[in-house]
Write an enzyme that holds these catalytic residues in place. Structure first.
Site, PDB file in Angstrom:
ATOM      1  N   HIS A 197       0.920  -1.354  -0.003  1.00 26.09           N
ATOM      2  CA  HIS A 197       0.098  -0.088  -0.081  1.00 26.09           C
ATOM      3  C   HIS A 197       0.942   1.289  -0.054  1.00 26.09           C
ATOM      4  O   HIS A 197       0.559   2.186  -0.809  1.00 26.09           O
ATOM      5  CB  HIS A 197      -0.763  -0.021   1.254  1.00 26.09           C
ATOM      6  N   GLU A 439       3.338 -14.206 -19.164  1.00 26.69           N
ATOM      7  CA  GLU A 439       3.772 -14.041 -18.078  1.00 26.69           C
ATOM      8  C   GLU A 439       4.010 -15.174 -17.342  1.00 26.69           C
ATOM      9  O   GLU A 439       4.318 -15.418 -16.218  1.00 26.69           O
ATOM     10  CB  GLU A 439       2.786 -13.248 -17.148  1.00 26.69           C
ATOM     11  N   ASP A 463       4.713 -10.872 -12.975  1.00 29.09           N
ATOM     12  CA  ASP A 463       4.638 -12.608 -12.889  1.00 29.09           C
ATOM     13  C   ASP A 463       5.701 -13.411 -13.558  1.00 29.09           C
ATOM     14  O   ASP A 463       6.081 -14.332 -13.033  1.00 29.09           O
ATOM     15  CB  ASP A 463       3.224 -13.052 -13.393  1.00 29.09           C
ATOM     16  N   CYS A 510       3.749  -4.433 -19.840  1.00 27.67           N
ATOM     17  CA  CYS A 510       2.782  -3.678 -18.796  1.00 27.67           C
ATOM     18  C   CYS A 510       3.185  -4.045 -17.283  1.00 27.67           C
ATOM     19  O   CYS A 510       2.580  -3.672 -16.555  1.00 27.67           O
ATOM     20  CB  CYS A 510       1.604  -3.916 -19.017  1.00 27.67           C
TER      21      CYS A 510
HETATM   22  C1  PEP Z   1       2.329  -8.685 -14.534  1.00 29.50           C
HETATM   23  O1  PEP Z   1       2.275  -9.899 -14.192  1.00 29.50           O
HETATM   24  O2  PEP Z   1       3.412  -8.036 -14.891  1.00 29.50           O
HETATM   25  C2  PEP Z   1       1.078  -7.798 -14.496  1.00 29.50           C
HETATM   26  C3  PEP Z   1       1.326  -6.628 -15.206  1.00 29.50           C
HETATM   27  O3  PEP Z   1       0.186  -8.203 -14.058  1.00 29.50           O
HETATM   28  P1  PEP Z   1      -0.392  -8.120 -12.659  1.00 29.50           P
HETATM   29  O4  PEP Z   1       0.760  -7.417 -11.820  1.00 29.50           O
HETATM   30  O5  PEP Z   1      -1.750  -7.597 -12.455  1.00 29.50           O
HETATM   31  O6  PEP Z   1      -0.090  -9.771 -12.080  1.00 29.50           O
HETATM   32 MG    MG Z   2       0.494 -10.529 -13.857  1.00 26.02          MG
END
Ligand code: PEP
Ligand code: MG
Length: 592
Positions: A197, A439, A463, A510
């Site tokens: 957080h 991922e 991930d 991302c």
């Molecule tokens: C990731 O795994 O990089 C991702 C963008 O998804 P999340 O962080 O929501 O798992």
């Molecule tokens: Mg992810």
């Protein structure tokens, strides 16, 4: 006589960049023990319920007051307070507590704790790190109500004229937001990671923060002068004059640069040799759109939709999905929107606490695995996205794809859903783009085949790193191994980009790595087509791209690909970035 203060230097995880100097203020949130009182008389029970309701009302008034002091553009702060108000107003929360008071004939404090325990059990089962942490919102609300029940004075005030650095074991989101109102300059906490957080809020409101300092609460005394460098993760307690002067200079410089980045945030991310990169924002709520636009996002590269599903009895309806996504898609300032289907497991509907705990939730029945099992829920979301897609450039992105079978199954479902919409005469976007998140390591290895199936890839490094390096992304004990610049990670990314490009599809990223300025040139060299990140990171990353050349990035990449150790890669990139982008490359994975 004032005691001689020693300088102490601590190293934690810099989760929100920037430098702040100020006086330490310790926050202690250790919960008091809650005693059970049995109320024998029904009149006492009713009186207890009234006392509870009154505390709820007082807590609500307090939240309204905090909210009225927050500006809507201030990151997710206002949103967090709104969420707390929602929890307070949620009948599941208040009625459950009232039921316990009445059914068990116990005091409100005890009943409230029982309600919290119920929520904890539910949140514990969630595999997504971010969502799991949202129990903190419930805890913060409970704490607030407890305070009113006990009639204890309001939360500690800080003197607004003084530069305050908050030092705590951990901070709740409400703490963080309130402290912002009170002109706190930085946070430093014992625990936490990048997805905690404190980290998320600090980044969103632009306050430097260092977490995971282990025992800063034991090292600092009230009013000690401390420097928090959220960029490098350093915290210096009782710095000497020379250090203070050096950091003051750094700080001034940092502010000037920030303003400069922001001023130019809307310029396109095009390198000096005319290579263009799409820069998007990662958002969770439609309320984040103004911030995304403000910080220079051209589109939304990752719209996480999990939040839409939690804290409710039933999954959202098609109309709710449609209306929600339409807001993003239709916004003229957002040139494209990639909506990710929900990344949750079956244990996420708060109304369903009976589902079994999973041993390994991160590898359990989540994301697309869950969707393929619970098709009805999945189809409703797909219908909502397909319909909203009529209003703009939209992509559907599927998380956690591990192989070709899964995406084929998704495509079959998509075709069925499109057929249904067609026969019902409901307008939808026939040409909506379908992409997958890369991922899972098996998806990397199968990228050639997967690229034949979809319109785009987006690499989820959060991930991917976790699975490839076998590091739990929320376990602070192995956080030191979480390295975006690990040669294996770079090779995995390269493999995906090359496979995507061979098949003629775009490859974006991302995960957090996309917004890490330390990695920008490497990612440019890897020829990633798009980067999507937390909005606050956009101005700096865009600036680096605009100052760079694709040719130099490729050269840097060629050099680092020869290394077989992370420290070699980091040292080389650090040296390069310091020389070439000394002012820009602040914070992040290898900057320490
Ligand atoms: C990731 O795994 O990089 C991702 C963008 O998804 P999340 O962080 O929501 O798992
Ligand atoms: Mg992810």
């Amino acid at each position: 006589m004032q005691k001689q203060k020693h300088t102490i230097v601590l190293k934690g995880i810099g989760v929100s960049p920037g430098i702040a100097t100020g006086k330490a203020r310790l926050i202690d949130h250790r919960p008091a023990t809650i005693a059970r009182r049995d109320l024998s008389d029904p009149a006492l029970v009713e009186q207890e319920i009234r006392r509870f309701i009154q505390s709820l009302e007082e807590a609500r008034r307090e939240l309204d007051e905090i909210r009225s002091k927050l500006d809507d553009t201030e990151g997710i702060g206002p949103l967090i307070i709104d969420v707390h108000s929602m929890i307070l107003g949620d009948t599941g929360f208040s009625q459950k507590t009232i039921d316990i008071i009445r059914d068990q004939g116990v005091n409100a404090e005890w009943a409230l704790e029982s309600t919290l325990t119920r929520y904890r059990d539910i949140f514990k089962k969630m595999e997504d790190a971010y969502l799991k942490e949202r129990i903190r919102d419930v805890e913060a609300v409970v704490q607030r109500v407890h305070r009113h029940l006990s009639g204890v004075a309001p939360e500690p005030e800080t003197d607004v004229d003084e530069a305050i650095i908050i030092v705590a074991h951990d901070l709740s989101p409400a703490d963080t937001v309130q402290l912002k109102v009170k002109k706190v300059f930085a946070f430093a906490t014992d625990v936490g990671g990048r997805t905690s957080h404190t980290a998320i809020v600090a980044r969103s409101i632009g306050i430097p923060a260092v977490v995971g300092l282990q025992n800063i609460t034991g090292e600092v005394d009230k009013d000690d002068v401390i420097i928090v460098d959220g960029t490098s993760g350093m915290v210096i307690i009782n710095p000497n004059q020379e250090t203070l002067r050096r950091y003051e200079e750094k700080k001034r410089y940092y502010f000037v640069m920030e303003e400069d980045f922001l001023k130019n945030a809307h310029l396109p991310a095009v390198t000096r040799d005319n290579h263009s990169v799409g820069v998007g924002a990662n958002i969770e709520f439609i309320e984040e759109i103004p911030a995304a636009v403000y910080y220079g996002a051209n589109g939304v590269g990752l719209f996480r939709t999990e939040f839409f599903y939690v804290n409710r009895e039933q999954p959202p309806t098609e109309e709710e999905h449609y209306a929600h996504y339409r807001v993003v898609v239709e916004d003229e300032r957002i040139k494209w929107a990639t909506i990710r289907t929900f990344d949750l497991g079956g244990d996420k509907f708060v109304s369903d606490p009976h589902l079994a705990d999973e041993m390994n939730p991160a590898m359990g029945l989540r994301a697309i695995r869950y969707c393929l099992r619970e098709r009805d829920i999945f189809e409703v979301q797909l219908r909502g996205i397909l319909r909203a897609g009529v209003f703009g450039n939209t992509g559907i992105m599927i998380p956690m794809i591990s192989g070709v079978e899964e995406i084929r199954e998704v495509k079959n479902i998509m075709e069925k859903v499109k057929g249904d919409l067609r026969s019902e005469g409901v307008p939808f976007n026939e040409n909506i783009k379908l992409g997958i998140m890369i991922e899972v390591p098996s998806a990397v290895m199968m990228a050639d085949a997967l690229a034949q199936e979809v319109d785009f890839f987006s690499i989820g490094t959060n991930d991917l790193i976790q699975y490839a390096l076998a590091i739990d992304r929320v376990n602070e004990h192995v956080g030191y191994l979480y390295k975006p610049c690990h040669p294996a990670v770079l090779r995995l990314i390269k493999h995906v980009v090359d496979a995507g490009h061979r098949a003629g599809i775009k490859v974006a990223m991302c995960g957090e790595m996309a917004g890490d300025p330390f990695c920008t040139i490497l990612l440019l060299g890897l020829e990633i087509d798009g980067l999507s990140m937390t909005p606050l990171a956009i101005p700096r990353v865009k600036r680096i791209i605009r100052e760079a050349k694709l040719s130099e990035a490729k050269k840097l990449l060629r050099q680092v690909m020869k290394f077989d150790r992370t420290d070699e890669v980091e040292a080389h990139v650090r040296e390069y970035m310091n020389r070439r982008f000394a002012d820009y490359c602040i914070g992040g994975s290898g900057a320490a």
